[in-house]
Design a protein around this motif. Sequence first.
Motif, mmCIF file in Angstrom:
data_model
loop_
_atom_site.group_PDB
_atom_site.id
_atom_site.type_symbol
_atom_site.label_atom_id
_atom_site.label_comp_id
_atom_site.label_asym_id
_atom_site.label_seq_id
_atom_site.Cartn_x
_atom_site.Cartn_y
_atom_site.Cartn_z
ATOM 1 N N SER A 90 -8.212 5.849 1.984
ATOM 2 C CA SER A 90 -9.071 5.294 0.935
ATOM 3 C C SER A 90 -10.191 6.297 0.665
ATOM 4 O O SER A 90 -10.409 7.242 1.426
ATOM 5 N N ASP A 91 -10.902 6.080 -0.433
ATOM 6 C CA ASP A 91 -12.020 6.964 -0.763
ATOM 7 C C ASP A 91 -13.051 6.966 0.355
ATOM 8 O O ASP A 91 -13.596 8.016 0.719
ATOM 9 N N ALA A 92 -13.325 5.798 0.921
ATOM 10 C CA ALA A 92 -14.312 5.704 1.997
ATOM 11 C C ALA A 92 -13.875 6.521 3.212
ATOM 12 O O ALA A 92 -14.691 7.207 3.842
ATOM 13 N N GLN A 93 -12.574 6.465 3.538
ATOM 14 C CA GLN A 93 -12.072 7.233 4.678
ATOM 15 C C GLN A 93 -12.191 8.733 4.415
ATOM 16 O O GLN A 93 -12.527 9.503 5.318
ATOM 17 N N ILE A 94 -11.920 9.138 3.189
ATOM 18 C CA ILE A 94 -12.033 10.568 2.845
ATOM 19 C C ILE A 94 -13.478 11.022 2.958
ATOM 20 O O ILE A 94 -13.769 12.071 3.549
ATOM 21 N N TYR A 95 -14.412 10.240 2.408
ATOM 22 C CA TYR A 95 -15.824 10.617 2.496
ATOM 23 C C TYR A 95 -16.296 10.656 3.946
ATOM 24 O O TYR A 95 -17.046 11.542 4.342
ATOM 25 N N GLN A 96 -15.840 9.698 4.734
ATOM 26 C CA GLN A 96 -16.225 9.689 6.147
ATOM 27 C C GLN A 96 -15.654 10.926 6.844
ATOM 28 O O GLN A 96 -16.338 11.581 7.626
ATOM 29 N N TRP A 97 -14.393 11.247 6.562
ATOM 30 C CA TRP A 97 -13.771 12.423 7.174
ATOM 31 C C TRP A 97 -14.527 13.695 6.775
ATOM 32 O O TRP A 97 -14.784 14.554 7.618
ATOM 33 N N LEU A 98 -14.887 13.792 5.496
ATOM 34 C CA LEU A 98 -15.623 14.979 5.042
ATOM 35 C C LEU A 98 -16.954 15.108 5.778
ATOM 36 O O LEU A 98 -17.363 16.204 6.141
ATOM 37 N N GLY A 99 -17.623 13.981 6.003
ATOM 38 C CA GLY A 99 -18.908 14.025 6.678
ATOM 39 C C GLY A 99 -18.813 14.380 8.150
ATOM 40 O O GLY A 99 -19.691 15.044 8.704
ATOM 41 N N VAL A 100 -17.723 13.965 8.801
ATOM 42 C CA VAL A 100 -17.621 14.135 10.249
ATOM 43 C C VAL A 100 -16.782 15.351 10.638
ATOM 44 O O VAL A 100 -17.156 16.116 11.519
ATOM 45 N N GLU A 101 -15.643 15.533 9.990
ATOM 46 C CA GLU A 101 -14.667 16.520 10.441
ATOM 47 C C GLU A 101 -14.651 17.824 9.644
ATOM 48 O O GLU A 101 -13.954 18.760 10.013
ATOM 49 N N TRP A 102 -15.348 17.888 8.537
ATOM 50 C CA TRP A 102 -15.271 19.055 7.645
ATOM 51 C C TRP A 102 -15.539 20.366 8.376
ATOM 52 O O TRP A 102 -14.846 21.354 8.181
ATOM 53 N N HIS A 103 -16.534 20.400 9.240
ATOM 54 C CA HIS A 103 -16.915 21.637 9.910
ATOM 55 C C HIS A 103 -15.861 22.109 10.910
ATOM 56 O O HIS A 103 -15.887 23.252 11.353
ATOM 57 N N LYS A 104 -14.897 21.240 11.267
ATOM 58 C CA LYS A 104 -13.870 21.606 12.234
ATOM 59 C C LYS A 104 -12.649 22.245 11.589
ATOM 60 O O LYS A 104 -11.748 22.688 12.297
ATOM 61 N N LEU A 105 -12.614 22.286 10.255
ATOM 62 C CA LEU A 105 -11.457 22.869 9.567
ATOM 63 C C LEU A 105 -11.296 24.334 9.930
ATOM 64 O O LEU A 105 -12.272 25.073 10.037
ATOM 65 N N ARG A 106 -10.038 24.753 10.120
ATOM 66 C CA ARG A 106 -9.745 26.163 10.398
ATOM 67 C C ARG A 106 -9.144 26.759 9.140
ATOM 68 O O ARG A 106 -8.007 26.469 8.779
ATOM 69 N N PHE A 107 -9.925 27.575 8.459
ATOM 70 C CA PHE A 107 -9.480 28.177 7.211
ATOM 71 C C PHE A 107 -8.620 29.401 7.486
ATOM 72 O O PHE A 107 -8.738 30.056 8.526
ATOM 73 N N SER A 108 -7.746 29.700 6.532
ATOM 74 C CA SER A 108 -6.891 30.877 6.642
ATOM 75 C C SER A 108 -7.756 32.129 6.531
ATOM 76 O O SER A 108 -8.888 32.069 6.036
ATOM 77 N N PRO A 109 -7.229 33.276 6.954
ATOM 78 C CA PRO A 109 -7.990 34.516 6.777
ATOM 79 C C PRO A 109 -8.245 34.754 5.293
ATOM 80 O O PRO A 109 -7.436 34.384 4.447
ATOM 81 N N GLN A 115 0.128 29.583 -0.670
ATOM 82 C CA GLN A 115 0.363 30.927 -0.148
ATOM 83 C C GLN A 115 -0.568 31.218 1.023
ATOM 84 O O GLN A 115 -0.148 31.799 2.027
ATOM 85 N N ALA A 116 -1.825 30.818 0.907
ATOM 86 C CA ALA A 116 -2.781 31.065 1.987
ATOM 87 C C ALA A 116 -2.374 30.294 3.243
ATOM 88 O O ALA A 116 -2.430 30.830 4.356
ATOM 89 N N LEU A 117 -1.928 29.052 3.072
ATOM 90 C CA LEU A 117 -1.500 28.259 4.223
ATOM 91 C C LEU A 117 -0.220 28.832 4.830
ATOM 92 O O LEU A 117 -0.069 28.861 6.053
ATOM 93 N N ALA A 118 0.684 29.307 3.987
ATOM 94 C CA ALA A 118 1.910 29.924 4.498
ATOM 95 C C ALA A 118 1.582 31.180 5.284
ATOM 96 O O ALA A 118 2.166 31.446 6.336
ATOM 97 N N ARG A 119 0.618 31.962 4.788
ATOM 98 C CA ARG A 119 0.194 33.180 5.479
ATOM 99 C C ARG A 119 -0.384 32.836 6.851
ATOM 100 O O ARG A 119 -0.093 33.507 7.850
ATOM 101 N N GLU A 120 -1.154 31.756 6.918
ATOM 102 C CA GLU A 120 -1.733 31.341 8.194
ATOM 103 C C GLU A 120 -0.635 30.899 9.171
ATOM 104 O O GLU A 120 -0.666 31.238 10.351
ATOM 105 N N ARG A 121 0.367 30.135 8.658
ATOM 106 C CA ARG A 121 1.486 29.722 9.508
ATOM 107 C C ARG A 121 2.252 30.933 10.031
ATOM 108 O O ARG A 121 2.647 30.981 11.196
ATOM 109 N N GLU A 122 2.463 31.942 9.176
ATOM 110 C CA GLU A 122 3.171 33.149 9.601
ATOM 111 C C GLU A 122 2.403 33.867 10.700
ATOM 112 O O GLU A 122 2.985 34.334 11.679
#
Length: 139
Positions: free
Chosen positions: A41-60, A96-103
């Motif tokens: 739900s929208d509320a779950q997404i907003y809550q996730w963004l507030g709590v978990e956003w900083h834990k995301l591992r971005f591709s190079p 493509q960026a996610l595929a590169r990270e998986r590779e």
Amino acid sequence: MDRNVSSFTVCFQPPFWVGISERWTADGYEAARVVFGPEPSDAQIYQWLGVEWHKLRFSPAAPGERARVRPENPKRVRREARKTLESSGAGTRAQQALAREREQAGERLRRERRQRRLQSEEERFRLRQQKKREKKRGR
């Protein structure tokens, strides 16, 4: 002064709902993916963004320049937003960026697996040689 720009898109990639985060930094384009499972739900997404956003591992970062944003006609913006929602997921650049990270992760795992295998082979060879020497000495 140039700013960092990011976007977060939630889409359905059977069988799960997935969030794809894209961002432009001074280094270039980066993307990350998170699996939500059932439709959030929208509320779950907003809550996730507030709590978990900083834990995301971005591709190079992929080199490139961000497209310059120019003011557009509001009706056109609404029409394009509706098309984006109807389309099947995020842009190919994020995929493509996610595929590169998986590779890269797979390559790292292959290197580690090979290293472990070589070490075990060396250990077995060393033990065989030691047994051979002990037999020759009559022990």
